[in-house]
Scaffold this motif. Structure first.
Motif, PDB file in Angstrom:
ATOM      1  N   HIS A  86       0.819  -1.220   0.000  1.00 51.32           N
ATOM      2  CA  HIS A  86       0.000   0.000   0.000  1.00 51.32           C
ATOM      3  C   HIS A  86       0.854   1.272   0.000  1.00 51.32           C
ATOM      4  CE1 HIS A  86      -3.460   2.410   0.187  1.00 51.32           C
ATOM      5  NE2 HIS A  86      -3.488   2.624   1.486  1.00 51.32           N
ATOM      6  N   ASP A  88       0.209   4.439   0.483  1.00 47.54           N
ATOM      7  CA  ASP A  88       0.064   5.376   1.611  1.00 47.54           C
ATOM      8  C   ASP A  88       0.866   4.915   2.829  1.00 47.54           C
ATOM      9  OD1 ASP A  88      -1.604   7.111   0.207  1.00 47.54           O
ATOM     10  OD2 ASP A  88      -3.397   5.978   0.734  1.00 47.54           O
ATOM     11  N   ASP A 126       3.001  -1.876 -12.480  1.00 50.41           N
ATOM     12  CA  ASP A 126       3.227  -0.788 -13.446  1.00 50.41           C
ATOM     13  C   ASP A 126       3.779   0.459 -12.761  1.00 50.41           C
ATOM     14  OD1 ASP A 126       0.937   0.019 -12.098  1.00 50.41           O
ATOM     15  OD2 ASP A 126      -0.273   0.370 -13.896  1.00 50.41           O
ATOM     16  N   GLU A 127       3.683   0.505 -11.425  1.00 48.20           N
ATOM     17  CA  GLU A 127       4.150   1.711 -10.720  1.00 48.20           C
ATOM     18  C   GLU A 127       5.659   1.905 -10.835  1.00 48.20           C
ATOM     19  OE1 GLU A 127       2.527   2.720  -6.940  1.00 48.20           O
ATOM     20  OE2 GLU A 127       0.580   1.869  -7.417  1.00 48.20           O
ATOM     21  N   TYR A 153       7.079   2.703  -1.936  1.00 46.44           N
ATOM     22  CA  TYR A 153       6.551   1.402  -2.387  1.00 46.44           C
ATOM     23  C   TYR A 153       7.072   1.066  -3.781  1.00 46.44           C
ATOM     24  CZ  TYR A 153       3.376  -1.744  -4.850  1.00 46.44           C
ATOM     25  OH  TYR A 153       2.872  -2.751  -5.646  1.00 46.44           O
ATOM     26  N   ASN A 182      -3.537  -1.630 -11.910  1.00 47.05           N
ATOM     27  CA  ASN A 182      -4.384  -1.795 -10.710  1.00 47.05           C
ATOM     28  C   ASN A 182      -5.390  -2.927 -10.864  1.00 47.05           C
ATOM     29  OD1 ASN A 182      -3.372   1.008 -10.576  1.00 47.05           O
ATOM     30  ND2 ASN A 182      -4.606   1.071  -8.720  1.00 47.05           N
ATOM     31  N   LYS A 192      -7.641  -0.045   0.088  1.00 46.83           N
ATOM     32  CA  LYS A 192      -7.413   0.376  -1.300  1.00 46.83           C
ATOM     33  C   LYS A 192      -8.675   1.033  -1.854  1.00 46.83           C
ATOM     34  CE  LYS A 192      -3.339  -1.630  -1.156  1.00 46.83           C
ATOM     35  NZ  LYS A 192      -3.003  -2.948  -1.604  1.00 46.83           N
ATOM     36  N   LEU A 196     -12.452   0.276  -0.311  1.00 48.61           N
ATOM     37  CA  LEU A 196     -12.690   1.289   0.724  1.00 48.61           C
ATOM     38  C   LEU A 196     -13.958   2.091   0.417  1.00 48.61           C
ATOM     39  CD1 LEU A 196     -10.186   3.333   2.667  1.00 48.61           C
ATOM     40  CD2 LEU A 196     -11.872   4.645   1.453  1.00 48.61           C
ATOM     41  N   LEU A 209     -11.756  11.280  -1.234  1.00 48.61           N
ATOM     42  CA  LEU A 209     -11.102  11.309  -2.546  1.00 48.61           C
ATOM     43  C   LEU A 209      -9.904  12.255  -2.467  1.00 48.61           C
ATOM     44  CD1 LEU A 209     -11.621  10.146  -5.379  1.00 48.61           C
ATOM     45  CD2 LEU A 209     -12.995  12.173  -5.854  1.00 48.61           C
ATOM     46  N   ASN A 215      -6.841  11.767 -10.971  1.00 48.70           N
ATOM     47  CA  ASN A 215      -5.788  10.779 -11.281  1.00 48.70           C
ATOM     48  C   ASN A 215      -6.409   9.576 -11.979  1.00 48.70           C
ATOM     49  OD1 ASN A 215      -5.423  12.309  -8.714  1.00 48.70           O
ATOM     50  ND2 ASN A 215      -3.329  11.652  -9.048  1.00 48.70           N
ATOM     51  N   ASN A 252     -10.272   8.525 -10.861  1.00 52.38           N
ATOM     52  CA  ASN A 252     -10.750   8.097  -9.531  1.00 52.38           C
ATOM     53  C   ASN A 252     -12.164   8.596  -9.265  1.00 52.38           C
ATOM     54  OD1 ASN A 252      -8.282   6.908  -9.089  1.00 52.38           O
ATOM     55  ND2 ASN A 252      -7.445   8.626  -7.924  1.00 52.38           N
ATOM     56  N   ARG A 276      -2.503  12.787  -1.836  1.00 53.18           N
ATOM     57  CA  ARG A 276      -1.373  11.906  -1.489  1.00 53.18           C
ATOM     58  C   ARG A 276      -0.084  12.624  -1.883  1.00 53.18           C
ATOM     59  NH1 ARG A 276      -1.594   6.066  -4.284  1.00 53.18           N
ATOM     60  NH2 ARG A 276      -2.726   5.476  -2.400  1.00 53.18           N
ATOM     61  N   TYR A 283      -1.610   6.040 -14.896  1.00 56.69           N
ATOM     62  CA  TYR A 283      -0.972   4.775 -15.296  1.00 56.69           C
ATOM     63  C   TYR A 283      -1.730   4.248 -16.505  1.00 56.69           C
ATOM     64  CZ  TYR A 283       0.576   4.608 -10.340  1.00 56.69           C
ATOM     65  OH  TYR A 283       1.103   4.878  -9.099  1.00 56.69           O
ATOM     66  N   TYR A 336      -6.797   9.033   7.875  1.00 58.00           N
ATOM     67  CA  TYR A 336      -7.869   9.915   7.394  1.00 58.00           C
ATOM     68  C   TYR A 336      -8.314  10.942   8.442  1.00 58.00           C
ATOM     69  CZ  TYR A 336      -8.054   6.717   3.460  1.00 58.00           C
ATOM     70  OH  TYR A 336      -7.727   5.965   2.360  1.00 58.00           O
TER      71      TYR A 336
HETATM   72  O1  TDX Z   1      -8.832   6.769   0.148  1.00 61.57           O
HETATM   73  C1  TDX Z   1      -8.327   6.846  -0.985  1.00 61.57           C
HETATM   74  N1  TDX Z   1      -8.666   7.898  -1.789  1.00 61.57           N
HETATM   75  C2  TDX Z   1      -8.139   8.081  -3.038  1.00 61.57           C
HETATM   76  O2  TDX Z   1      -8.474   9.061  -3.726  1.00 61.57           O
HETATM   77  C3  TDX Z   1      -7.414   5.860  -1.502  1.00 61.57           C
HETATM   78  C4  TDX Z   1      -7.012   4.675  -0.673  1.00 61.57           C
HETATM   79  C5  TDX Z   1      -6.902   6.045  -2.775  1.00 61.57           C
HETATM   80  N2  TDX Z   1      -7.224   7.138  -3.510  1.00 61.57           N
HETATM   81  C6  TDX Z   1      -6.641   7.287  -4.876  1.00 61.57           C
HETATM   82  C7  TDX Z   1      -5.129   7.176  -4.938  1.00 61.57           C
HETATM   83  C8  TDX Z   1      -4.894   6.560  -6.307  1.00 61.57           C
HETATM   84  O3  TDX Z   1      -4.878   7.575  -7.288  1.00 61.57           O
HETATM   85  O4  TDX Z   1      -7.127   6.198  -5.658  1.00 61.57           O
HETATM   86  C9  TDX Z   1      -6.127   5.690  -6.544  1.00 61.57           C
HETATM   87  C10 TDX Z   1      -5.888   4.220  -6.255  1.00 61.57           C
HETATM   88  O5  TDX Z   1      -5.272   4.140  -4.971  1.00 61.57           O
HETATM   89  P1  TDX Z   1      -4.864   2.738  -4.324  1.00 61.57           P
HETATM   90  O6  TDX Z   1      -6.061   1.864  -4.275  1.00 61.57           O
HETATM   91  O7  TDX Z   1      -4.132   3.028  -3.050  1.00 61.57           O
HETATM   92  O8  TDX Z   1      -3.909   2.124  -5.443  1.00 61.57           O
HETATM   93  P2  TDX Z   1      -2.557   2.663  -6.136  1.00 61.57           P
HETATM   94  O9  TDX Z   1      -1.869   3.663  -5.298  1.00 61.57           O
HETATM   95  O10 TDX Z   1      -2.914   3.057  -7.536  1.00 61.57           O
HETATM   96  O11 TDX Z   1      -1.680   1.312  -6.122  1.00 61.57           O
HETATM   97  C11 TDX Z   1      -2.291   0.044  -6.474  1.00 61.57           C
HETATM   98  O12 TDX Z   1      -1.994  -0.327  -7.796  1.00 61.57           O
HETATM   99  C12 TDX Z   1      -0.679  -0.722  -8.096  1.00 61.57           C
HETATM  100  C13 TDX Z   1      -1.851  -1.061  -5.507  1.00 61.57           C
HETATM  101  O13 TDX Z   1      -2.148  -0.681  -4.162  1.00 61.57           O
HETATM  102  C14 TDX Z   1      -0.391  -1.377  -5.678  1.00 61.57           C
HETATM  103  O14 TDX Z   1      -0.003  -2.449  -4.823  1.00 61.57           O
HETATM  104  C15 TDX Z   1      -0.149  -1.758  -7.125  1.00 61.57           C
HETATM  105  O15 TDX Z   1       1.214  -1.965  -7.347  1.00 61.57           O
END
Ligand code: TDX
Ligand code: NAD
Length: 343
Positions: A86, A88, A126-127, A153, A182, A192, A196, A209, A215, A252, A276, A283, A336
């Protein structure tokens, strides 16, 4: 044939074990998992009684224990899903990411060298390619895109990938790497984005968000990722990297609005909060290589996959309610509680 699956009590590893045992009923699968906060043994309860399955609670960084298990089981294939995953959390505390994701990978590959292996497969992301600008929809990540990471990460995953390729070149270890976009689907830990938002919507809680929510992520149904890995470990070329993604880019904010719509919840639950740090913008995977070489294409369309996923969360409340009633509460408050509402 015995297959080691590390991190199999997590989201993708768990889905992979269910998938693999169905596809290859003659193979034996041994799951190696430390059961961190992200590992849920209940994810594996449907296969616990399968005589072709064994679960071992183990840390991939524990060299002695890992060597002992290799000696005992002599696996032909190792698929390494085990990781801190994760972004974050990696921003809060990078160290465990370096330990598990890089040093754990090294221990597994050393064991493969010592005891012999047909294939070591590294599940990457892909990150490692960093991000793409929003105003260049013509750009995609190919296997040749330079590594340029943003978060602790992704840096730890990139470090592991470099080490995997070094073990191939230096020691001739038969490796492959997959870099997927993703994933979403059943058993996804509710820290995630998609799970979530589903879980919070069901409780009529704010939907946090980050920033403007513009994004872009390239979403793939988890079973399609499992099928890609199955193909790569059996038919992929040694020493090769394969990008995995299904050309399904979404903002998102659009994902969250769709979840509100599917669950009949008001969009007023959406709360824009502090962005963040170092947040990757976009991606987008070019999956041409895996399509041309292995014939892989995604089978689940996002419209269907998201419905299936929401249905799964509605039908498996006990799975996620157990998670969010425990340590998760402290995590949620920490991540949060202090995140400012920006509008
Ligand atoms: O509360 C949130 N609000 C929000 O806006 C969270 C948890 C995320 N986000 C946004 C951040 C990202 O732009 O949503 C998008 C997706 O976030 P995550 O679910 O944390 O995924 P991401 O950071 O894209 O990474 C995921 O994809 C690639 C996986 O967690 C990784 O393990 C993988 O390598
Ligand atoms: P997850 O966090 O849901 O699961 C990780 C699992 O690894 C957990 O069961 C955990 O207990 C286990 N683990 C952690 N540290 C360990 C250690 N030291 N020893 C043994 N087990 C340990 O992660 P996920 O989302 O299923 O991701 C699996 C893999 O796929 C990761 O390598 C991740 O980088 C990669 N990946 C994930 C995505 C995604 O969208 N989730 C996309 C591309 C790649």
């Amino acid at each position: 044939m015995t297959l080691f699956v590390t991190g199999g009590a997590g989201f993708i590893g768990g889905n992979f074990i269910h998938y693999y045992l169905k596809q290859h009923p003659d193979d034996r699968v041994v799951c190696l998992d430390k059961l961190t906060y992200a590992g849920n043994i209940s994810t594996l309860s449907p296969v616990m009684d399968n005589p072709k399955f064994r679960f071992v609670k183990i840390d991939i960084c524990d060299r002695k224990a890992i060597y002992k298990l290799f000696e005992e089981e002599t696996p032909a294939i190792v698929v390494n899903f085990a990781a801190e995953s994760h972004v974050d959390r990696s921003i809060e505390n990078p160290e465990i990411f370096l330990q598990t994701n890089i040093l754990g990978t090294q221990v597994l590959m050393d064991a493969c060298r010592k005891y012999g292996i047909q294939r070591y497969h590294q599940v990457s992301t892909d990150e490692v390619y960093g991000d793409l600008p929003l105003d260049r929809p013509d750009l995609f990540f190919t296997e040749e895109t330079p590594i340029q990471t943003s978060s602790p990460y992704s840096s730890s995953k990139a470090g592991a990938d470099l080490l995997v390729m070094a073990y191939h070149r230096t020691y001739d270890l038969p490796v492959t790497i997959s870099r997927c976009s993703n994933n979403y689907g059943p058993y996804h830990f509710p820290e995630k984005l998609i799970p979530l938002m589903i879980v919070n919507s069901l409780a009529d809680k704010p939907l946090p968000l980050y920033g403007e929510g513009l994004n872009v992520r390239d979403w793939l149904y988890v079973a399609d990722h499992c099928r890609a890995i199955d193909l790569i470990i059996h038919e992929g070329r040694v020493g090769e990297i394969y990008n995995v993604g299904g050309h399904n880019e979404m903002k998102n904010i659009d994902i969250v609005k769709l979840i509100c719509k599917e669950l009949g919840k008001p969009e007023s639950l959406i709360t824009h909060v502090t962005d963040r740090k170092g947040h990757d913008m976009r991606y987008a995977i070019d999956p041409t290589k895996i399509h041309n070489e292995l014939g892989w294409l995604p089978e689940t369309k996002f419209e269907d996959g998201i419905k299936k996923t929401i249905k799964w969360y509605l039908e498996h409340r006990e799975w996620w309610e157990t998670i969010i009633s425990g340590e998760y509460q402290n995590y949620y408050e920490k991540m949060y509680g202090n995140r400012e509402r920006v509008r």
